[in-house]
Design a protein around this motif. Sequence first.
Motif, PDB file in Angstrom:
ATOM      1  N   ASP A  29       0.828  -1.206   0.000  1.00 46.16           N
ATOM      2  CA  ASP A  29       0.000   0.000   0.000  1.00 46.16           C
ATOM      3  C   ASP A  29       0.865   1.260   0.000  1.00 46.16           C
ATOM      4  O   ASP A  29       0.502   2.274  -0.605  1.00 46.16           O
ATOM      5  N   LEU A  30       1.994   1.193   0.683  1.00 49.99           N
ATOM      6  CA  LEU A  30       2.807   2.383   0.920  1.00 49.99           C
ATOM      7  C   LEU A  30       3.799   2.665  -0.205  1.00 49.99           C
ATOM      8  O   LEU A  30       4.096   3.823  -0.502  1.00 49.99           O
ATOM      9  N   PHE A  31       4.300   1.597  -0.819  1.00 52.88           N
ATOM     10  CA  PHE A  31       5.348   1.768  -1.840  1.00 52.88           C
ATOM     11  C   PHE A  31       4.852   1.241  -3.181  1.00 52.88           C
ATOM     12  O   PHE A  31       4.646   0.041  -3.346  1.00 52.88           O
ATOM     13  N   SER A  32       4.690   2.142  -4.122  1.00 54.46           N
ATOM     14  CA  SER A  32       4.157   1.745  -5.431  1.00 54.46           C
ATOM     15  C   SER A  32       5.119   0.828  -6.178  1.00 54.46           C
ATOM     16  O   SER A  32       4.705   0.078  -7.073  1.00 54.46           O
ATOM     17  N   ASN A  79       7.819  12.894   4.156  1.00 54.18           N
ATOM     18  CA  ASN A  79       9.202  13.168   3.745  1.00 54.18           C
ATOM     19  C   ASN A  79       9.516  12.655   2.352  1.00 54.18           C
ATOM     20  O   ASN A  79      10.679  12.650   1.939  1.00 54.18           O
ATOM     21  N   GLY A  80       8.482  12.245   1.634  1.00 53.77           N
ATOM     22  CA  GLY A  80       8.673  11.783   0.259  1.00 53.77           C
ATOM     23  C   GLY A  80       9.430  10.472   0.152  1.00 53.77           C
ATOM     24  O   GLY A  80       9.964  10.141  -0.913  1.00 53.77           O
ATOM     25  N   LEU A  81       9.463   9.708   1.243  1.00 50.59           N
ATOM     26  CA  LEU A  81      10.227   8.462   1.252  1.00 50.59           C
ATOM     27  C   LEU A  81       9.444   7.291   0.690  1.00 50.59           C
ATOM     28  O   LEU A  81       9.947   6.160   0.654  1.00 50.59           O
ATOM     29  N   ASP A  82       8.242   7.545   0.203  1.00 49.92           N
ATOM     30  CA  ASP A  82       7.419   6.481  -0.359  1.00 49.92           C
ATOM     31  C   ASP A  82       7.647   6.292  -1.858  1.00 49.92           C
ATOM     32  O   ASP A  82       6.977   5.476  -2.497  1.00 49.92           O
TER      33      ASP A  82
END
Length: 494
Positions: A115-118, A174-177
Motif C-alpha cells: 500500500d505504501l510503496f508503489s 518526507n517523500g520516502l514512499d
Amino acid sequence: MAALAGLALFCVVLPNGGRAQNANLTANPDSGAIPVFTDKYPQSEFCADPDQAAPCSVAPVDVPEFDASFIYRFLAYEAQRPFDRFSWQSFVAVTSSDPTGNGLARWQTYPTRRDLFSEVAMPNPACRDGLPDGALLLASHVQSSGDILVDQAGNFILYETRINPVAADYIRQNGLDHESGRLEFANAGQPVDFPMGHGPNTRVSNTGSFAKGVIKTASASGSADAVATDAAVEARKNSVMGAQLLKFAWRILPDGLSGDHYFTRAARIALDGDVTLDGKPACLDVTVGLVGMHLVERVTSGNGDRWIWSSFEHVGTVPLAANARRPNSIITDTPFADGCLAPDAVGLQTPTDGFLFYGGRTGAGGQANQSIQADLRWDDHAPYARTASGGTVVPPDIVRCWRLFSGTAEANFVWQAKLEGTVWANYMLLGTQWIGNPGGAPFGVGEVPRFLTNSALESFIQHHSDATCLGCHVNAVTDAGQTANFTFLLDPAR
C-alpha cells in the motif's frame, strides 16, 4: 477476563498446549539462580493504562524504567522485565479490535508495504476485485533470507508487513514512499529519523536505579508492590505513539483442522503465473492462522537508536534443539558450529496436533533447519507446495536454537494465564531485544539479548553468528544508499 488480585507464581506448569515452550527450564533459587515462576505481578502490569487491571487495548509508548546511564551487556531479570511487559502490552493492544467498531484488528487498519510503496507490485492485481471485507490479501511466501518454509501439512507459510500510521505518515510526509523522493531526501543530507514514542513526563534516572514516578518492578523475592504516582498516571494517559513496524507469518489452515487455537483471518492469496504449477495466475481463498510476529517500536528512553524489537510465536511451532543455547551464552564466535541439532524423540513433549514445523524426520542429533533445495510451485488445492514436476514437498524439520530467558518464560506464564479462554493464551513472547550497551565483540551492536530469531520468520538462519534482529537491521540502507534507521522498508526492491 476477571482480574486476578496480586497474581503470584509458585509452579512451573505451563498452560495447556504450551508445554514445548520452556523444555528443560530449571533454576535453583538457593544457589542465587534467576527466579523461575516465583514472583508477584501487580495488576498494573497488564495494561499501559494504570487504571485498568487486565490486558487492554491501550498501547505502551515507552519504557521509562530504563536507566540509560547503566550499561547492560547480558540479560538480567530486573532489567528485562519492563521490556517484556512492554512487548506483551504492545502485542495485546495491536491485536485488539479497532476502536471504530469495524470488526477489524487494530493492525488491519495499518497500510501494508504494498500500500505504501508503489514499487512493490501486487502479483495478479485482479485478486483485489471482490475481496471480502476484513479479508487479508497476501502475496509473499519467501522469508527475508530468501528461503521458503513449508509446514508439516505441505503448505507454504505466508508473510506480510504492516506500518502504523505514525511511521507511514513520516514516510509519506518526507517523500520516502517513492524512489526520487528518497534520493532527494538523501541528497539534502537529512537523516532518516522515525518518530519516537514518549509520555509528556518521560525521563530517565541518572542514579543507577529505575526511574521514579513509574510502575516499579517486583524484586526477586516477590515482595515489591506496584507504585504509580499521579505523574505516572498522567504521563500514560497523555502519551505519544512512536513509529511501529509489524511483520506477520501466517499458516494456511487445512480443511478439517479447528482454528480454535489460532488467531484466524479469511485471506486471498494473489499469485502470478511464474509461481504456479500450471503457469496461470491464480487467486486462492483460504483461512489463515497467525504463527509468528515481529513487533518493532521506537521509544524515547534507552541507549543507542532506541528501537524495541518484540518477537512472538505460536506455542506449537517447533521443539528446542538438542544443543539449544541459553540467551546469555554468547561468548563465542560460533554459537552453533555444527548447526542446530534435532532432539531425541524420547521424552519430547509434542502438542496434540503435532509441531507445525517439525515432523521428526531428522534423526536425533542430526542437523535440522535445512532449507529446501528445490524449485517450488503453488498448486490450486492443498497441499499447496509442490515441486516443479507436481510432486509433494518433504517439509523441513525446524527447531528452536535459542532457549527463552527464564524471566521471559515467566512473563509468558503470567500473561497466558491472564489471557486464558482466548486464542492469545496460545502465543508466547520469544524475547524483547533493545540496545543496552555500546557494542563491540562479542556484544554486536549492543543489543540485549545478543541473539533473537523467530522460527516462523527466520527458520533457516537461527544458527548464524548474525542471527540477531537489531544486529541485522542496523545495516539497513535506503535504495539511495542512506542509513535507514533500522528498517529495510526504504529499499522496496530488496
